[in-house]
Motif scaffolding. Structure first.
Motif, PDB file in Angstrom:
ATOM      1  N   PRO A  30       9.575 -85.983  36.480  1.00 51.78           N
ATOM      2  CA  PRO A  30      10.973 -86.416  36.585  1.00 51.78           C
ATOM      3  C   PRO A  30      11.507 -86.937  35.253  1.00 51.78           C
ATOM      4  CG  PRO A  30       9.527 -88.113  37.448  1.00 51.78           C
ATOM      5  CD  PRO A  30       8.641 -86.939  37.110  1.00 51.78           C
ATOM      6  N   VAL A  31      12.822 -87.055  35.171  1.00 51.09           N
ATOM      7  CA  VAL A  31      13.445 -87.673  33.999  1.00 51.09           C
ATOM      8  C   VAL A  31      13.090 -89.159  33.996  1.00 51.09           C
ATOM      9  CG1 VAL A  31      15.633 -88.243  32.896  1.00 51.09           C
ATOM     10  CG2 VAL A  31      15.329 -86.003  33.987  1.00 51.09           C
ATOM     11  N   PRO A  32      12.536 -89.674  32.901  1.00 50.74           N
ATOM     12  CA  PRO A  32      12.113 -91.080  32.888  1.00 50.74           C
ATOM     13  C   PRO A  32      13.291 -92.032  32.729  1.00 50.74           C
ATOM     14  CG  PRO A  32      11.712 -90.099  30.757  1.00 50.74           C
ATOM     15  CD  PRO A  32      12.191 -88.984  31.647  1.00 50.74           C
ATOM     16  N   PRO A  33      13.159 -93.252  33.226  1.00 52.57           N
ATOM     17  CA  PRO A  33      14.188 -94.267  32.963  1.00 52.57           C
ATOM     18  C   PRO A  33      14.131 -94.690  31.496  1.00 52.57           C
ATOM     19  CG  PRO A  33      12.313 -95.256  34.073  1.00 52.57           C
ATOM     20  CD  PRO A  33      12.053 -93.779  34.045  1.00 52.57           C
ATOM     21  N   PHE A  34      15.237 -95.237  31.013  1.00 54.90           N
ATOM     22  CA  PHE A  34      15.301 -95.674  29.618  1.00 54.90           C
ATOM     23  C   PHE A  34      15.952 -97.038  29.537  1.00 54.90           C
ATOM     24  CE2 PHE A  34      18.092 -95.615  25.701  1.00 54.90           C
ATOM     25  CZ  PHE A  34      17.086 -96.031  24.831  1.00 54.90           C
ATOM     26  N   ASP A  35      15.220 -97.986  28.955  1.00 59.05           N
ATOM     27  CA  ASP A  35      15.743 -99.319  28.702  1.00 59.05           C
ATOM     28  C   ASP A  35      15.622 -99.576  27.203  1.00 59.05           C
ATOM     29  OD1 ASP A  35      16.356-101.968  28.402  1.00 59.05           O
ATOM     30  OD2 ASP A  35      14.955-102.709  29.913  1.00 59.05           O
ATOM     31  N   PRO A  36      16.731 -99.543  26.463  1.00 54.49           N
ATOM     32  CA  PRO A  36      16.647 -99.714  25.004  1.00 54.49           C
ATOM     33  C   PRO A  36      16.066-101.055  24.581  1.00 54.49           C
ATOM     34  CG  PRO A  36      18.934 -99.784  25.746  1.00 54.49           C
ATOM     35  CD  PRO A  36      18.117 -99.340  26.921  1.00 54.49           C
ATOM     36  N   ALA A  37      16.093-102.038  25.461  1.00 51.56           N
ATOM     37  CA  ALA A  37      15.557-103.358  25.108  1.00 51.56           C
ATOM     38  C   ALA A  37      14.032-103.371  25.079  1.00 51.56           C
ATOM     39  CB  ALA A  37      16.067-104.411  26.087  1.00 51.56           C
ATOM     40  N   THR A  38      13.396-102.478  25.821  1.00 48.52           N
ATOM     41  CA  THR A  38      11.931-102.482  25.895  1.00 48.52           C
ATOM     42  C   THR A  38      11.297-101.216  25.327  1.00 48.52           C
ATOM     43  OG1 THR A  38      11.996-101.561  28.142  1.00 48.52           O
ATOM     44  CG2 THR A  38      11.950-103.976  27.918  1.00 48.52           C
ATOM     45  N   GLU A 112       6.628 -89.387  27.413  1.00 49.60           N
ATOM     46  CA  GLU A 112       6.565 -90.075  28.703  1.00 49.60           C
ATOM     47  C   GLU A 112       5.615 -89.358  29.660  1.00 49.60           C
ATOM     48  OE1 GLU A 112       7.857 -92.911  29.361  1.00 49.60           O
ATOM     49  OE2 GLU A 112       9.604 -93.193  28.076  1.00 49.60           O
ATOM     50  N   TYR A 113       5.047 -90.138  30.581  1.00 50.37           N
ATOM     51  CA  TYR A 113       4.170 -89.634  31.643  1.00 50.37           C
ATOM     52  C   TYR A 113       2.902 -88.976  31.109  1.00 50.37           C
ATOM     53  CZ  TYR A 113       8.470 -90.283  34.344  1.00 50.37           C
ATOM     54  OH  TYR A 113       9.598 -90.803  34.915  1.00 50.37           O
ATOM     55  N   GLY A 114       2.528 -89.271  29.855  1.00 44.05           N
ATOM     56  CA  GLY A 114       1.287 -88.738  29.304  1.00 44.05           C
ATOM     57  C   GLY A 114       1.373 -87.313  28.795  1.00 44.05           C
ATOM     58  N   TYR A 115       2.589 -86.739  28.744  1.00 46.98           N
ATOM     59  CA  TYR A 115       2.730 -85.382  28.216  1.00 46.98           C
ATOM     60  C   TYR A 115       2.425 -85.387  26.724  1.00 46.98           C
ATOM     61  CZ  TYR A 115       4.800 -80.914  26.893  1.00 46.98           C
ATOM     62  OH  TYR A 115       4.994 -79.657  26.393  1.00 46.98           O
ATOM     63  N   SER A 160       8.933 -78.663  20.961  1.00 45.56           N
ATOM     64  CA  SER A 160      10.042 -79.617  20.753  1.00 45.56           C
ATOM     65  C   SER A 160      10.095 -80.564  21.949  1.00 45.56           C
ATOM     66  CB  SER A 160      11.366 -78.859  20.591  1.00 45.56           C
ATOM     67  OG  SER A 160      11.382 -78.112  19.404  1.00 45.56           O
ATOM     68  N   ALA A 161       9.092 -81.405  22.042  1.00 40.75           N
ATOM     69  CA  ALA A 161       8.824 -82.173  23.256  1.00 40.75           C
ATOM     70  C   ALA A 161       9.903 -83.220  23.551  1.00 40.75           C
ATOM     71  CB  ALA A 161       7.459 -82.858  23.129  1.00 40.75           C
ATOM     72  N   LYS A 162      10.223 -83.321  24.840  1.00 41.69           N
ATOM     73  CA  LYS A 162      11.216 -84.301  25.311  1.00 41.69           C
ATOM     74  C   LYS A 162      10.590 -85.685  25.489  1.00 41.69           C
ATOM     75  CE  LYS A 162      13.586 -80.835  28.168  1.00 41.69           C
ATOM     76  NZ  LYS A 162      14.039 -80.528  29.543  1.00 41.69           N
ATOM     77  N   TRP A 163      11.464 -86.694  25.485  1.00 44.02           N
ATOM     78  CA  TRP A 163      11.103 -88.074  25.809  1.00 44.02           C
ATOM     79  C   TRP A 163       9.948 -88.583  24.948  1.00 44.02           C
ATOM     80  CZ3 TRP A 163      10.758 -85.244  30.889  1.00 44.02           C
ATOM     81  CH2 TRP A 163      12.041 -84.938  31.351  1.00 44.02           C
ATOM     82  N   LEU A 164      10.133 -88.376  23.659  1.00 44.32           N
ATOM     83  CA  LEU A 164       9.128 -88.717  22.653  1.00 44.32           C
ATOM     84  C   LEU A 164       8.877 -90.223  22.610  1.00 44.32           C
ATOM     85  CD1 LEU A 164       7.462 -87.624  20.218  1.00 44.32           C
ATOM     86  CD2 LEU A 164       9.541 -87.886  18.839  1.00 44.32           C
ATOM     87  N   ARG A 165       7.587 -90.604  22.566  1.00 46.11           N
ATOM     88  CA  ARG A 165       7.230 -92.021  22.482  1.00 46.11           C
ATOM     89  C   ARG A 165       6.259 -92.345  21.353  1.00 46.11           C
ATOM     90  NH1 ARG A 165       8.487 -95.307  26.786  1.00 46.11           N
ATOM     91  NH2 ARG A 165       8.089 -96.923  25.226  1.00 46.11           N
ATOM     92  N   GLY A 166       5.629 -91.326  20.752  1.00 42.77           N
ATOM     93  CA  GLY A 166       4.702 -91.652  19.676  1.00 42.77           C
ATOM     94  C   GLY A 166       4.112 -90.424  19.008  1.00 42.77           C
ATOM     95  N   LEU A 167       3.574 -90.654  17.803  1.00 39.41           N
ATOM     96  CA  LEU A 167       2.892 -89.626  17.036  1.00 39.41           C
ATOM     97  C   LEU A 167       1.529 -90.156  16.627  1.00 39.41           C
ATOM     98  CD1 LEU A 167       5.830 -88.496  14.698  1.00 39.41           C
ATOM     99  CD2 LEU A 167       5.037 -87.349  16.783  1.00 39.41           C
TER     100      LEU A 167
END
Length: 199
Positions: A30-38, A112-115, A160-167
């Motif tokens: 699913p599309v992940p939630p997004f909270d810019p504060a966290t 997100e979600y371990g992708y 071109s992966a979506k919902w990027l969280r790290g490299l």
């Protein structure tokens, strides 16, 4: 003098692809939630110092210059969307803030979600590679990766992966989510590298 882009349209579409005008939505989970504060973006692995950036630090223009890249997008499922304009920060500008070990030759992209998906570091260093949050002048739709997606235009779209969280910087290549399931480890649309058995 260069030919106008519309005259070279056919040459911009790899074999096995067809051009679409819409932007199809394809992703795992699913599309992940997004909270810019966290929310945070992490850089780790073979770097002198692991770092985490807030969304404001990435997108405000204070740390990194904001760039746009015009590029076509080729999906492994055989559609291509031409003339996209992506907005964000170039990977090479992010790299200026990192001390990467000379042993690092590959990067695992974490979302997100371990992708995950894997890329050679040399490909990320290309000037058109972007960490993007805009498409054609507006913020990306969440379906298309907002708040942040990687854009690697010369490879198939799953890179071109979506919902990027790290490299994660690595010495050796390792397969990501789709690569573990039979997709090609590199994914060049001009060589039709869709699956692991393709050239």
């Amino acid at each position: 003098m260069a030919l106008p882009r519309w005259l070279t349209r056919k040459a911009r579409v790899p074999a096995g692809q067809h051009v679409v005008s819409m932007f199809p939505v394809l992703h795992v989970g699913p599309v992940p939630p997004f909270d810019p504060a966290t929310w945070s973006f992490k850089v780790f692995g073979l770097v002198q110092e692991e770092k985490a950036f807030t969304y404001k630090e990435l997108t405000s223009g204070a740390l990194f210059p904001i760039s746009t890249v015009a590029a076509d997008f080729h999906c492994v499922t055989s559609w291509s969307r031409l003339d996209n304009v992506w907005g964000g920060i170039k990977f090479v500008d992010l790299l200026d803030h990192l001390d990467v070990s000379p042993k690092a030759h590959y990067v695992m992209v974490h979302c997100e979600y371990g992708y995950t998906t894997n890329l050679p570091l040399a490909d990320l260093k290309r000037p058109e590679t972007l960490l993007a949050w805009q498409h054609n002048g507006s913020n990306l739709d969440p379906d298309h990766g907002y708040p942040l997606r990687l854009v690697v235009p010369h490879l198939y779209g799953w890179k071109s992966a979506k919902w990027l969280r790290g490299l994660e910087f690595m010495a050796a290549n390792e397969p990501g989510y789709w690569e573990q399931r039979g997709y090609h480890p590199y994914g060049d649309p001009w060589r039709q590298q869709r699956y692991s058995w393709d050239g």
